[in-house]
Write a protein that holds these residues in place. Structure first.
Motif, mmCIF file in Angstrom:
data_model
loop_
_atom_site.group_PDB
_atom_site.id
_atom_site.type_symbol
_atom_site.label_atom_id
_atom_site.label_comp_id
_atom_site.label_asym_id
_atom_site.label_seq_id
_atom_site.Cartn_x
_atom_site.Cartn_y
_atom_site.Cartn_z
ATOM 1 N N GLU A 275 0.865 -1.182 0.000
ATOM 2 C CA GLU A 275 0.000 0.000 0.000
ATOM 3 C C GLU A 275 0.897 1.226 0.000
ATOM 4 O OE1 GLU A 275 -2.382 -0.429 3.453
ATOM 5 O OE2 GLU A 275 -3.412 -2.231 2.742
ATOM 6 N N ASN A 276 0.856 1.987 -1.094
ATOM 7 C CA ASN A 276 1.746 3.150 -1.227
ATOM 8 C C ASN A 276 3.200 2.757 -1.010
ATOM 9 O OD1 ASN A 276 -0.482 4.876 -1.658
ATOM 10 N ND2 ASN A 276 -0.791 5.070 0.551
ATOM 11 N N GLU A 277 3.588 1.633 -1.643
ATOM 12 C CA GLU A 277 4.950 1.105 -1.609
ATOM 13 C C GLU A 277 5.352 0.561 -0.233
ATOM 14 O OE1 GLU A 277 7.766 3.840 -3.188
ATOM 15 O OE2 GLU A 277 6.504 4.423 -4.878
ATOM 16 N N GLN A 278 4.411 0.482 0.706
ATOM 17 C CA GLN A 278 4.693 -0.059 2.027
ATOM 18 C C GLN A 278 4.121 -1.467 2.122
ATOM 19 O OE1 GLN A 278 2.635 1.657 5.438
ATOM 20 N NE2 GLN A 278 4.463 1.406 6.696
ATOM 21 N N GLY A 279 4.954 -2.423 2.522
ATOM 22 C CA GLY A 279 4.489 -3.785 2.676
ATOM 23 C C GLY A 279 3.723 -3.972 3.970
ATOM 24 N N VAL A 280 2.536 -4.576 3.897
ATOM 25 C CA VAL A 280 1.701 -4.776 5.081
ATOM 26 C C VAL A 280 1.217 -6.222 5.119
ATOM 27 C CG1 VAL A 280 0.960 -2.376 5.197
ATOM 28 C CG2 VAL A 280 -0.382 -4.020 3.898
ATOM 29 N N LEU A 281 0.928 -6.672 6.330
ATOM 30 C CA LEU A 281 0.383 -8.002 6.567
ATOM 31 C C LEU A 281 -0.890 -7.850 7.399
ATOM 32 C CD1 LEU A 281 0.805 -11.146 6.472
ATOM 33 C CD2 LEU A 281 1.934 -10.909 8.689
ATOM 34 N N TYR A 282 -1.982 -8.429 6.915
ATOM 35 C CA TYR A 282 -3.259 -8.371 7.632
ATOM 36 C C TYR A 282 -3.456 -9.647 8.435
ATOM 37 C CZ TYR A 282 -4.725 -4.342 4.821
ATOM 38 O OH TYR A 282 -4.827 -3.110 4.238
ATOM 39 N N LEU A 283 -3.797 -9.492 9.720
ATOM 40 C CA LEU A 283 -4.233 -10.611 10.554
ATOM 41 C C LEU A 283 -5.680 -10.334 10.942
ATOM 42 C CD1 LEU A 283 -1.200 -11.102 12.980
ATOM 43 C CD2 LEU A 283 -1.583 -12.114 10.730
ATOM 44 N N SER A 284 -6.542 -11.326 10.800
ATOM 45 C CA SER A 284 -7.947 -11.126 11.137
ATOM 46 C C SER A 284 -8.425 -12.244 12.048
ATOM 47 C CB SER A 284 -8.804 -11.091 9.864
ATOM 48 O OG SER A 284 -8.898 -12.381 9.282
ATOM 49 N N ALA A 285 -9.376 -11.888 12.934
ATOM 50 C CA ALA A 285 -9.990 -12.859 13.837
ATOM 51 C C ALA A 285 -11.477 -12.546 13.905
ATOM 52 C CB ALA A 285 -9.361 -12.784 15.224
ATOM 53 N N PRO A 286 -12.331 -13.562 13.911
ATOM 54 C CA PRO A 286 -13.783 -13.325 13.915
ATOM 55 C C PRO A 286 -14.277 -12.832 15.272
ATOM 56 C CG PRO A 286 -13.316 -15.663 14.094
ATOM 57 C CD PRO A 286 -11.998 -14.990 13.893
ATOM 58 N N ILE A 287 -15.319 -12.030 15.233
ATOM 59 C CA ILE A 287 -15.993 -11.553 16.445
ATOM 60 C C ILE A 287 -17.425 -12.074 16.422
ATOM 61 C CG2 ILE A 287 -16.787 -9.520 17.715
ATOM 62 C CD1 ILE A 287 -14.468 -7.982 16.627
ATOM 63 N N GLN A 288 -17.871 -12.578 17.546
ATOM 64 C CA GLN A 288 -19.238 -13.089 17.663
ATOM 65 C C GLN A 288 -20.093 -12.090 18.435
ATOM 66 O OE1 GLN A 288 -18.738 -16.868 19.596
ATOM 67 N NE2 GLN A 288 -18.105 -17.897 17.704
ATOM 68 N N ASP A 289 -21.397 -12.071 18.102
ATOM 69 C CA ASP A 289 -22.289 -11.204 18.868
ATOM 70 C C ASP A 289 -22.632 -11.857 20.196
ATOM 71 O OD1 ASP A 289 -24.106 -13.207 18.316
ATOM 72 O OD2 ASP A 289 -25.127 -12.100 16.717
ATOM 73 N N MET A 290 -23.485 -11.228 20.952
ATOM 74 C CA MET A 290 -23.812 -11.728 22.290
ATOM 75 C C MET A 290 -24.506 -13.078 22.248
ATOM 76 S SD MET A 290 -22.465 -9.399 24.034
ATOM 77 C CE MET A 290 -23.029 -9.911 25.652
ATOM 78 N N ASN A 291 -25.041 -13.461 21.065
ATOM 79 C CA ASN A 291 -25.695 -14.762 20.929
ATOM 80 C C ASN A 291 -24.753 -15.833 20.389
ATOM 81 O OD1 ASN A 291 -28.202 -13.697 21.784
ATOM 82 N ND2 ASN A 291 -28.584 -12.882 19.709
ATOM 83 N N GLY A 292 -23.476 -15.480 20.175
ATOM 84 C CA GLY A 292 -22.509 -16.452 19.696
ATOM 85 C C GLY A 292 -22.476 -16.625 18.196
ATOM 86 N N ASN A 293 -23.122 -15.732 17.460
ATOM 87 C CA ASN A 293 -23.140 -15.828 16.002
ATOM 88 C C ASN A 293 -22.043 -14.955 15.401
ATOM 89 O OD1 ASN A 293 -25.519 -17.469 16.011
ATOM 90 N ND2 ASN A 293 -26.719 -15.602 16.397
ATOM 91 N N PRO A 294 -21.455 -15.380 14.268
ATOM 92 C CA PRO A 294 -20.439 -14.548 13.618
ATOM 93 C C PRO A 294 -21.027 -13.193 13.241
ATOM 94 C CG PRO A 294 -20.411 -16.769 12.704
ATOM 95 C CD PRO A 294 -21.633 -16.677 13.562
ATOM 96 N N ALA A 295 -20.345 -12.122 13.689
ATOM 97 C CA ALA A 295 -20.923 -10.797 13.472
ATOM 98 C C ALA A 295 -19.932 -9.794 12.899
ATOM 99 C CB ALA A 295 -21.479 -10.252 14.786
ATOM 100 N N GLY A 296 -18.660 -10.154 12.817
ATOM 101 C CA GLY A 296 -17.703 -9.182 12.293
ATOM 102 C C GLY A 296 -16.279 -9.682 12.419
#
Length: 622
Positions: free
Chosen positions: A186-207
């Protein structure tokens, strides 16, 4: 032939008048021939021995350098692997924080929630200088919060990443699995994305909770280990892109980062730019154009050592693969040959000096022999030839006390000096080689513990070996390994190295999961926990079998996100665990967990095989 009889005396001391009548050209020619023969034999034998010694030393030095480079590359690759996997595990744990779940579940988040969320993300970002940003996304990829701005609506969906990255992020939202992105620019800068799921209060995938890392973190790890394998040594981290390799970190020339080994075709470059896998720079600035190096990297699994010539420098290179989930990188460690082959130059200089000295002595001896005696020269020539063939134990027999006898004695003295000189040279070579080997062993010690646990398949022997290795290599007071029972309610001690541990093993010591104490906490939560002065903290530690403990660390043994046990290490010193100790023990804990899983799989396979054999036997008998 005796030199004392009258006939021999007459031949050796002819009248001067007859000597004048002889052809001086013949006498001179004979002296030249004898001198050439003796000097040639001596120098050739010296040259052969010198070349042999130099080649042997060169081979030993290269072998030692290869082992050094591989050991160092493994050590650094372990650090890189640990850095990524540890941060990914931390991100997963952070995604479970209640404030994220509450915010993403709220229909209309209040200003309090927004401020609390912003503060939490900023705190997480500031824990590592190489984290560029933290972001919270909903299930559709919309940015709900980002540390770069107070107005997340200005940031495109899925952070404006490349299409392929967006597809993967969206897919991971539904699957509930963490993810490591390819290196993006991104704009000549090397980046690494790490992602982890977030669940809502009912335990469903939400973000998703996403952390952007600057790949300068890898450059820092690689650069910090320059000269670790010897003077002038450095590492280079490569990532494979289709049939090419791109540099992610370079310990010697950081300006080469993001350059590929060979040029891209126009079609491939357009594709990679669209996917943001390379920086948007002119084509001539994106490649080193060294196609023969590609073959060396591709053969790294079969042949990890090779020699690579770069401009005027000849380098010894060792390559280690780094496998992080579905990402495969290569770490190559270089060292100029001129640094570890420096002893060869010293030996060559010494060999030339010895050749000059011995050649001069041989020339003088040949001249004296040719001038005074012709017959006895054959005897001494035979002796010289034996010496030239490597038999340094042979000596000329001194039969007279005149010049011939002195010459024979001189020849013996020269041979003895040569023998002593060669013995001294061999001893020096052996000593230098031994020093190099010892140095290589010292460097390999850091990675030896992790290697040993992967070679033992028997679970009981493996656990005992691990506790012994930790105690012996790190000098800790107590090391123990707990495994959860079948119900998961208790952590049962399986192996320990200390006397107190032996007593606990004898009585079947176990700890309730989730109750007070580091082991119970770690077994329940699946997170490492450390107490630097547990002797003053009865909540963490109160065991009469280990009364001297002042520091304790407990690390989870995890397989596929399931805690199977705990590695517990205790010391008599307060604050005994350094950052390096914790990192190494964590890596060791991961290796132990994998080894235990492998041992269990092997045991299950063997049991299944026995059952099949029994069934087959019953079928045959029936």
């Amino acid at each position: 032939m005796s030199l004392s009889n009258s006939q021999g005396t007459e031949q050796l001391h002819p009248p001067k008048r007859e000597e004048k009548q002889q052809d001086p050209q013949v006498q001179f020619s004979m002296r030249i021939k004898l001198t050439i023969i003796l000097v040639s034999l001596t120098l050739i034998s010296m040259g052969i021995m010198a070349v042999s010694i130099i080649n042997t030393t060169r081979t030993a030095l290269i072998d030692a350098a290869n082992q050094n480079l591989v050991s160092t590359a493994k050590q650094i690759s372990t650090k890189i692997h640990s850095y990524v996997t540890t941060n990914l595990a931390s991100l997963q744990a952070e995604a479970q924080l209640p404030n994220f779940q509450q915010f993403i579940s709220a229909t209309l988040p209040s200003e309090y929630y927004l401020q609390n969320l912003k503060d939490s993300l900023t705190t997480l970002k500031n824990k590592d200088p190489y984290i560029l940003s933290y972001s919270l996304l909903d299930a559709e990829g919309n940015v709900l919060a980002d540390t770069r701005t107070w107005d997340p609506s200005t940031i495109p969906a899925f952070l404006g990443t490349a299409e392929e990255v967006q597809r993967n992020l969206k897919n991971k939202t539904g699957t509930g699995l963490p993810w490591i992105s390819p290196i993006s620019f991104e704009n000549e800068q090397g980046v690494l994305y790490l992602s982890a799921p977030i669940q809502d209060m009912n335990g469903n995938p939400a973000g998703l909770l996403i952390a952007r890392y600057d790949i300068a973190a890898f450059q820092d790890i690689v650069k910090q280990n320059n000269d670790l394998a010897g003077t002038g040594s450095y590492g280079v981290l490569y990532s494979q892109i289709y049939d090419n390799y791109i540099i992610l970190a370079h310990g010697s020339s950081p300006d080469l980062i993001a350059k590929s080994v060979v040029p891209y075709s126009d079609t491939r470059m357009r594709e990679l730019l669209k996917k943001r896998l390379i920086p948007n720079l002119p084509a001539e600035e994106l490649s080193l154009n060294i196609p023969h190096f590609i073959t060396n990297l591709e053969d790294a699994i079969r042949e990890p050592y090779f020699t690579f010539t770069e401009e005027d420098s000849v380098n010894q290179v060792a390559v280690i693969q780094i496998q992080i989930k579905d990402k495969q990188w290569l770490l190559a460690f270089y060292q100029p040959q001129e640094t570890f082959l420096a002893p060869i130059a010293e030996q060559t200089t010494l060999a030339i000096l010895l050749a000059i000295i011995i050649g001069g002595l041989a020339s003088l001896a040949a001249y004296l022999v040719a001038r005074n005696f012709i017959a006895p020269i054959s005897y001494l020539a035979d002796i010289a030839q034996k010496v030239g063939q490597g038999d340094l134990n042979v000596r000329a027999e001194v039969k007279t006390h005149d010049e011939i006898g002195m010459l024979a004695q001189t020849f013996n003295t020269t041979t003895e000096q040569l023998q002593r000189t060669l013995e001294t040279l061999e001893q020096n070579v052996a000593k230098r080689t031994e020093n190099l080997a010892r140095r290589a062993v010292q460097i390999r010690t850091a990675s030896e513990v992790a290697r040993d646990v992967t070679t033992i398949r028997d679970k009981s022997l493996l656990l005992t070996r691990v506790t012994q290795l930790i105690a012996d290599r790190f000098g800790f007071y107590h090391a123990g390994i707990f495994l959860l029972n079948e119900t998961g309610s208790h952590a049962v001690l399986q192996a320990a190295n200390s006397e107190g541990g032996a007593r606990m093993l004898a009585r079947g010591h176990s700890l309730p999961v989730g109750e007070a104490g580091l082991v119970g906490y770690t077994a329940a939560v699946g997170e490492a926990r450390i107490a630097l002065d547990v002797g003053q903290d009865a909540v963490f530690f109160d065991n009469p079998d280990l009364p001297k403990t002042r520091s304790e660390i407990a690390l989870p043994l995890i397989i596929e996100n399931n805690v199977i046990g705990v590695l517990d290490v205790q010391s008599q010193e307060p604050g005994a665990f350094s950052k390096e100790d914790i990192e190494i023990i964590q890596v060791l804990a991961d290796q132990v967990a994998i080894a235990l899983d492998n041992a269990q799989l092997l045991e299950q396979s063997q049991n299944a095989l026995v059952e099949l054999e029994d069934l087959y036997g019953e079928h045959i008998r029936g």
